[in-house]
Design a protein around this motif. Structure first.
Motif, PDB file in Angstrom:
ATOM      1  N   ILE A 317       6.591 -13.871  11.602  1.00  0.00           N
ATOM      2  CA  ILE A 317       5.634 -14.096  10.359  1.00  0.00           C
ATOM      3  C   ILE A 317       5.186 -12.504  10.085  1.00  0.00           C
ATOM      4  O   ILE A 317       4.742 -11.655  11.092  1.00  0.00           O
ATOM      5  CB  ILE A 317       4.257 -14.938  10.688  1.00  0.00           C
ATOM      6  CG1 ILE A 317       4.798 -16.380  10.627  1.00  0.00           C
ATOM      7  CG2 ILE A 317       3.331 -14.801   9.579  1.00  0.00           C
ATOM      8  CD1 ILE A 317       4.075 -17.255  11.180  1.00  0.00           C
ATOM      9  N   ILE A 318       4.760 -11.950   8.967  1.00  0.00           N
ATOM     10  CA  ILE A 318       4.366 -10.658   8.620  1.00  0.00           C
ATOM     11  C   ILE A 318       3.377 -10.870   7.443  1.00  0.00           C
ATOM     12  O   ILE A 318       3.826 -11.633   6.415  1.00  0.00           O
ATOM     13  CB  ILE A 318       5.338  -9.803   8.335  1.00  0.00           C
ATOM     14  CG1 ILE A 318       4.752  -8.366   8.227  1.00  0.00           C
ATOM     15  CG2 ILE A 318       6.185 -10.102   6.943  1.00  0.00           C
ATOM     16  CD1 ILE A 318       4.756  -7.653   9.389  1.00  0.00           C
ATOM     17  N   PRO A 319       2.051 -10.380   7.545  1.00  0.00           N
ATOM     18  CA  PRO A 319       1.008 -10.378   6.517  1.00  0.00           C
ATOM     19  C   PRO A 319       1.818  -9.766   5.113  1.00  0.00           C
ATOM     20  O   PRO A 319       2.595  -8.709   5.035  1.00  0.00           O
ATOM     21  CB  PRO A 319      -0.110  -9.806   6.893  1.00  0.00           C
ATOM     22  CG  PRO A 319       0.140  -9.868   8.390  1.00  0.00           C
ATOM     23  CD  PRO A 319       1.485  -9.673   8.808  1.00  0.00           C
ATOM     24  N   VAL A 320       1.217 -10.298   4.043  1.00  0.00           N
ATOM     25  CA  VAL A 320       1.929  -9.599   2.816  1.00  0.00           C
ATOM     26  C   VAL A 320       1.444  -8.339   2.513  1.00  0.00           C
ATOM     27  O   VAL A 320       2.409  -7.601   2.065  1.00  0.00           O
ATOM     28  CB  VAL A 320       1.637 -10.667   1.494  1.00  0.00           C
ATOM     29  CG1 VAL A 320      -0.061 -10.606   1.430  1.00  0.00           C
ATOM     30  CG2 VAL A 320       2.305 -10.238   0.192  1.00  0.00           C
ATOM     31  N   ASP A 321       0.082  -7.920   3.012  1.00  0.00           N
ATOM     32  CA  ASP A 321      -0.254  -6.591   2.560  1.00  0.00           C
ATOM     33  C   ASP A 321       0.860  -5.581   3.479  1.00  0.00           C
ATOM     34  O   ASP A 321       0.944  -4.237   2.813  1.00  0.00           O
ATOM     35  CB  ASP A 321      -1.602  -6.397   2.616  1.00  0.00           C
ATOM     36  CG  ASP A 321      -2.091  -6.942   3.898  1.00  0.00           C
ATOM     37  OD1 ASP A 321      -1.716  -7.877   4.562  1.00  0.00           O
ATOM     38  OD2 ASP A 321      -3.328  -6.752   4.336  1.00  0.00           O
ATOM     39  N   LEU A 322       0.955  -6.082   4.583  1.00  0.00           N
ATOM     40  CA  LEU A 322       2.044  -5.140   5.336  1.00  0.00           C
ATOM     41  C   LEU A 322       3.268  -4.959   4.760  1.00  0.00           C
ATOM     42  O   LEU A 322       4.032  -3.733   4.503  1.00  0.00           O
ATOM     43  CB  LEU A 322       2.264  -5.664   6.859  1.00  0.00           C
ATOM     44  CG  LEU A 322       1.033  -5.192   7.803  1.00  0.00           C
ATOM     45  CD1 LEU A 322      -0.143  -5.468   7.572  1.00  0.00           C
ATOM     46  CD2 LEU A 322       1.482  -5.419   9.403  1.00  0.00           C
ATOM     47  N   VAL A 323       3.907  -6.106   4.185  1.00  0.00           N
ATOM     48  CA  VAL A 323       5.017  -5.808   3.322  1.00  0.00           C
ATOM     49  C   VAL A 323       4.955  -4.785   2.154  1.00  0.00           C
ATOM     50  O   VAL A 323       5.588  -3.847   2.095  1.00  0.00           O
ATOM     51  CB  VAL A 323       5.610  -6.995   2.892  1.00  0.00           C
ATOM     52  CG1 VAL A 323       6.854  -7.019   2.092  1.00  0.00           C
ATOM     53  CG2 VAL A 323       5.634  -8.036   4.026  1.00  0.00           C
ATOM     54  N   VAL A 324       3.967  -4.898   1.385  1.00  0.00           N
ATOM     55  CA  VAL A 324       3.598  -4.249   0.127  1.00  0.00           C
ATOM     56  C   VAL A 324       3.386  -2.548   0.794  1.00  0.00           C
ATOM     57  O   VAL A 324       4.027  -1.876   0.018  1.00  0.00           O
ATOM     58  CB  VAL A 324       2.244  -4.785  -0.348  1.00  0.00           C
ATOM     59  CG1 VAL A 324       1.557  -3.607  -1.418  1.00  0.00           C
ATOM     60  CG2 VAL A 324       2.392  -5.866  -1.275  1.00  0.00           C
TER      61      VAL A 324
END
Length: 787
Positions: A317-324
């Motif tokens: 799982i990865i938080p969306v803000d880290l992807v952005v």
């Protein structure tokens, strides 16, 4: 040079800005990159243009901080100055500006089980249209494509970043996917398939008429095609080594880009399972339910007793803000060489692994401390998972499916009552839970049991190359947070917040007390089971036995009892045949004598059966200026006492022979099923009425065509089949209790209840009804109540 400076003055084209990642990316660009201009591809929807949709997006929670900082006028000015909207979609992007510096492609099909043709059209066709539109500008922007880590497919062990190793030809697969719909459509029209669908539709809807059966069969055919295409995609994907059609089509999109990007620099970013924000735009921000939320909520409600997952498997799982942040870092870095695309896997499993058993423990701990409320029933108790394995979970699931199937069969033969309708609602919930478990068990099994770890060395190097200040503001190191904190204090509170808000008790939609006034509005009421608690058989018995001798009543009841099995079959399959069969028993009756019986005894019986709530509703419609119509299969003589209630009564007329007596035949076909809808449509045209504003009230699935014909359908004390349809359609469901003091019948079908109840009524009233009397004072009072 920092990331803001590297993207300053750049023009960034973003697709998918109305999606989860795209929305978070747009918010970050607008909030933290004041000198970066954005070109956004937004598809018009309905009457809203793409620009209007983007303006409406600014009202969403993700942009709250920006709204508070700039104000409404300031935000509008920012959009006008920095954002250009391209009206289009992945099928047709139209013309793009010629000065693009960066393209970030976030749009795509994100469902795990799309129809295979739609999956290819969106995920592969979308990047084909993107490259066409970009090449047409003559510019050479850096293309950053958002893929998924799960393009790696069905593998075990460590999975490195880089070009996928496979020899699957995307051209062949795309052409096959396009043909798959044609093949499925052809197969759905084969005689064998159509026959099965028609028989199934007839079994469920024959009482409503041939047109309804045909419409239901065609609806079922289309659903068959959709299931076939979903199944085709899933099977093809697994044969080739991918988990599902989603990962398969995303892998094909990657291979197309690798072969076709030409002189455009290409970066492929592969996030793992994207979930709520760690910090930006605010902790816990999430749009809709993603992968984990349905399972978390089902577990919190106590509806997930186990799951086919490996307890020691890594859940990435990865938080969306880290992807952005990773996307921004990739977009702001020097583009890779044209002939060597860059690959970044944005994940947590390698540097901050979360095992499934730890995920379970953290989520369980959260719900033990913060249980979900059950409306009026305390709090939900969460189960303790045994992690019994996929074989045991599958066996348990099949038992649940079989139990629901048997319960449905039993309920379809149960007598209608408020209690049975409550059972039907409970069964619907159970059925929904079992269907939920089946879907998520099948779809997510590969993701929660995969024994693989994604390696993110290139992504870590990209992060390490950033300025320290950028690492603080735009970091994406997955080891920067603690899983217990994220799950128990950020993610779970965010996704359960909607279930903790105070709200009214759930239930079917109820009608407002005051009906809207207006001319040209019809209010059409069914009689048996809706306006009065009676059946065709009961009505016949009331009239035939009212003035008969004791011996005559006994003979009639015995004769009718012998015909009962045939009536039961007719009621379930062809209501018109039931009406003809019952009314055939009027052969030889003198119409004048029948009218006299109604005047002397039948009026009292009918008015005692009229439901008070029904009378109130008819009066409300008349007060609102609506034209009230009683549409019934009952003989017209029996409806005479109800005449004061309605502007018009349409009932069954019996044929009178040359001898002046009834022949046992009808003057015209009974208005049942489809014919009721046709009559209502014809009647509305003749009266200049607006069916979209009109109302209809009925209690049986056989009345479905009539209910569908109006804009305001209402199910009244519905049978199980209509109750389910009304709930799924969001129609109001009304419970109109019988007249106080009237016997309540709890066993047997409608025909059986009608037979035995009417026999009891006739036996109890026979002597009084046999006397020659006029309507007495009590009857006059009842008639006055109706008026």
């Amino acid at each position: 040079m920092g990331l803001r400076e590297r993207l300053a003055g750049r023009r960034v084209f973003v697709t998918g800005v109305t999606g989860f990642v795209g929305e978070a990316l747009l918010e970050r660009l607008l909030s933290d990159f004041p000198e970066t201009r954005v070109v956004a591809l937004v598809r018009p929807r309905g009457s809203h243009s793409g620009a209007a949709r983007l303006e409406r997006m600014m009202r969403k929670p993700a942009f709250r901080a920006l709204r508070e900082r700039l104000g409404r006028e300031g935000l509008a000015a920012l959009l006008a100055e920095r954002v250009t909207v391209i009206e289009g979609d992945l099928a047709d992007m139209g013309g793009l500006p010629a000065d693009l510096d960066v393209v970030i492609h976030c749009a795509g099909e994100v469902s795990f089980d799309p129809s295979i043709d739609e999956g290819f059209a969106t995920n592969v066709g979308g990047v084909q249209e993107l490259l066409r539109a970009v090449h047409a500008t003559g510019a050479r922007p850096h293309v950053v494509h958002v893929s998924t880590a799960y393009v790696a497919g069905l593998r075990s062990g460590h999975v490195a970043e880089g070009r996928l190793v496979h020899d699957v030809d995307w051209r062949v697969e795309q052409a096959w996917a396009a043909r798959a719909r044609v093949a499925a459509e052809d197969a759905s029209r084969s005689p064998e398939t159509l026959s099965g669908l028609r028989v199934q539709a007839a079994g469920e809807h024959l009482r409503a008429g041939a047109q309804t059966v045909a419409a239901q069969a065609e609806t079922a055919r289309r659903a068959w095609v959709a299931r076939r295409l979903v199944s085709a995609g899933a099977e093809r994907a697994q044969v080739l080594g991918w988990t599902d059609a989603y990962t398969f089509t995303k892998a094909m999109a990657e291979r197309y880009l690798e072969e076709s990007h030409g002189d455009l620099p290409l970066t492929i970013v592969r996030p793992s399972i994207i979930e709520s924000a760690l910090a930006k735009p605010f902790p816990g921000w999430i749009e809709g339910f993603k992968m984990a939320e349905p399972l978390i909520l089902a577990y919190g409600r106590g509806e997930l007793p186990d799951f086919p997952a490996s307890p020691d498997a890594v859940v990435d799982i990865i938080p969306v803000d880290l992807v952005v942040n990773a996307l921004l870092a990739a977009a702001g870095s020097p583009p890779p060489p044209v002939d060597v695309p860059a690959y970044y896997t944005v994940c947590s499993g390698f540097r901050n692994p979360l095992l499934f058993r730890d995920l379970y423990d953290y989520v369980r701990g959260y719900f033990l401390e913060h249980p979900l409320p059950l409306r009026g029933r305390g709090s939900a108790a969460v189960p303790e998972w045994p992690f019994a394995g996929s074989v045991a979970v599958e066996a348990q699931l099949r038992r649940g499916e079989k139990a629901v199937e048997w319960a449905n069969r039993a309920l379809s033969h149960a007598p209608r009552s408020e209690r049975v309708r409550r059972w039907a609602v409970d069964l619907e919930r159970s059925e929904g839970r079992v269907a939920f478990l089946r879907r998520y068990s099948d779809v997510y099994r590969a993701y929660t049991s995969a024994e693989l770890v994604y390696v993110d060395d290139a992504t870590a190097a990209l992060h390490a190359a950033m300025e320290p200040s950028d690492q603080a503001d735009f970091g994406f190191d997955p080891s920067c947070f603690d899983w217990r904190h994220y799950l128990q204090e950020v993610h779970c509170p965010a996704v359960t917040a909607v279930l903790r808000r105070p709200r009214d008790a759930a239930g079917p939609r109820r009608l407002a007390r005051n009906l809207p006034a207006g001319e040209g509005v019809l209010a059409v009421f069914d009689l048996d089971g809706t306006l009065v608690s009676s059946t065709v058989v009961e009505s016949y018995l009331w009239l035939r036995l009212a003035d008969a001798s004791a011996a005559g009543r006994a003979r009639e009841v015995v004769s009718l009892a012998r015909a009962l099995p045939g009536y039961l079959r007719a009621e379930r399959r062809d209501r018109g045949h039931l009406i003809r069969s019952v009314y055939g028993r009027y052969a030889g009756v003198d119409p004048a004598e029948l009218a006299a019986v109604v005047a002397q005894a039948g009026a009292d019986v009918v008015l005692r059966r009229v439901k008070p709530a029904a009378v109130r509703r008819v009066r409300e419609h008349r007060a609102a200026g609506h034209r009230t119509v009683l549409l019934t299969g009952a003989v017209s003589a029996l409806t005479v006492p109800l005449a004061p209630l309605f502007d018009e009564i349409v009932a069954t007329e019996l044929e009178v022979g040359a001898d002046g007596r009834y022949t046992g035949r009808l003057e015209s076909s009974p208005l049942v099923g489809d014919s009721r809808a046709a009559f209502v449509d014809h009647y509305a045209r003749g009266r200049g009425a607006d069916l979209a504003a009109s109302w209809a009230y009925a209690d049986s699935l056989s009345d479905l065509p009539m209910l569908r014909a109006v804009g305001n359908p209402v199910a009244v004390n519905p049978d199980v089949a209509l109750h389910r349809f009304a709930r799924s359609a969001g129609w109001p469901i009304e419970e109109w209790p019988s007249t106080p003091g009237e016997p309540r019948l709890l066993v047997g079908s409608r025909v059986e209840r009608g037979l035995f109840a009417a026999a009891a009524v006739a036996q109890g009233r026979g002597r009084a009804a046999g006397r020659d009397r006029s309507v007495g004072q009590g009857d006059a009072v009842r008639a006055g109540e109706v008026r």
